[in-house]
Design a protein around this motif. Structure first.
Motif, mmCIF file in Angstrom:
data_model
loop_
_atom_site.group_PDB
_atom_site.id
_atom_site.type_symbol
_atom_site.label_atom_id
_atom_site.label_comp_id
_atom_site.label_asym_id
_atom_site.label_seq_id
_atom_site.Cartn_x
_atom_site.Cartn_y
_atom_site.Cartn_z
ATOM 1 N N UNK A 63 0.821 -1.223 0.000
ATOM 2 C CA UNK A 63 0.000 0.000 0.000
ATOM 3 C C UNK A 63 0.853 1.271 0.000
ATOM 4 N N UNK A 64 2.000 1.196 -0.687
ATOM 5 C CA UNK A 64 2.887 2.365 -0.780
ATOM 6 C C UNK A 64 2.304 3.414 -1.715
ATOM 7 N N UNK A 65 1.386 2.970 -2.604
ATOM 8 C CA UNK A 65 0.779 3.877 -3.588
ATOM 9 C C UNK A 65 1.892 4.650 -4.320
ATOM 10 N N UNK A 66 2.799 3.865 -4.891
ATOM 11 C CA UNK A 66 4.026 4.429 -5.453
ATOM 12 C C UNK A 66 3.778 5.045 -6.834
ATOM 13 N N UNK A 67 2.778 5.878 -6.903
ATOM 14 C CA UNK A 67 2.423 6.551 -8.160
ATOM 15 C C UNK A 67 2.116 8.006 -7.912
ATOM 16 N N UNK A 68 2.205 8.794 -8.944
ATOM 17 C CA UNK A 68 1.632 10.150 -8.937
ATOM 18 C C UNK A 68 0.881 10.303 -10.255
ATOM 19 N N UNK A 69 -0.273 10.933 -10.171
ATOM 20 C CA UNK A 69 -1.160 11.032 -11.329
ATOM 21 C C UNK A 69 -1.475 12.496 -11.595
#
Ligand SMILES: Cc1cc2nc3c(=O)[nH]c(=O)nc-3n(C[C@H](O)[C@H](O)[C@H](O)COP(=O)(O)O)c2cc1C
Length: 207
Positions: free
Chosen positions: A74-80
């Protein structure tokens, strides 16, 4: 009073049964019996759009589906980043074209396939599962979009031009350490492409 309640209960039961029958009839006439499977199996990459950006309210739902994708630890290793303003898009394409002088500017513009809403996704290269996180996020975005009548196309080619342009990356406002990995063009479809063939031989059970 008791009789009245019984009549009401009876009417409700009949309505429920007839509703269920209607749903079953609908299912029987559909190629796929499950709405999720039908959505997956009918999705196509869309490369012609009406030109109208996706409604912000619809995009919010789609993006929420995106960030609810499974992701490593659940690091959510993205940017949008979402661009649905034609002027901003023009600015970014201009920056990308300037940073890639050996490429025909028409090709830089063309790689976005004319999608009126563009999603730029950056990954965290310090985390080895980040490309997978971004892929799953992307798929959730595309499938939820499709279920809401929004077409999409996953785009790898703009990333090569984008990664040569620190100016365009800065304009998109990605955080330090995040690198663009994939784009998704979105909009209302102006074409209905056929399914592309798949090779089932690539998949097998190990006995
Ligand atoms: C990682 C990735 C990169 C892609 N890059 C492009 C691209 O740069 N331009 C494009 O038109 N389509 C691109 N596509 C879309 C594929 O061509 C398309 O998904 C494939 O041909 C299968 O067709 P379908 O999506 O309609 O099933 C890309 C898809 C993926 C998954």
């Amino acid at each position: 009073m008791k009789t009245f309640n019984l009549i009401i209960a009876g009417v409700c039961l009949m309505a429920a049964v007839s509703c269920n029958q209607a749903r079953n009839t609908e299912q029987a006439t559909s190629e796929y019996e499950n709405a999720v499977i039908e959505n997956m199996m009918t999705r196509r990459s869309i490369r012609q759009y009406t030109g109208v950006p996706v409604k912000r309210e619809t995009m919010q739902t789609i993006l929420e589906c995106g960030i609810n994708a499974p992701n490593g630890m659940n690091k959510q290793s993205w940017e949008v980043r979402v661009v649905d303003d034609a002027e901003v898009m023009k600015e970014i394409i201009g920056m990308m074209a300037a940073a890639n002088p050996s490429v025909d500017p028409g090709a830089v513009k063309g790689c976005f396939r004319g999608a009126p809403t563009m999603i730029f996704i950056a990954n965290d290269p310090s985390y080895d599962c980040s490309p997978i996180d971004c892929g799953l996020l992307s798929e959730n975005i595309m499938l939820s979009g499709w279920s809401l009548g929004v077409g999409s196309v996953c785009l790898g080619s703009p990333v090569r031009f984008l990664n040569n342009s620190p100016e365009a990356i800065a304009r998109l406002g990605f955080s330090e350490g995040y690198t663009p990995i994939i784009c998704i063009g979105m909009g209302y479809p102006a074409e209905t492409p056929d399914a592309k063939p798949r090779d089932p031989g690539k998949v097998r059970f190990v006995e």
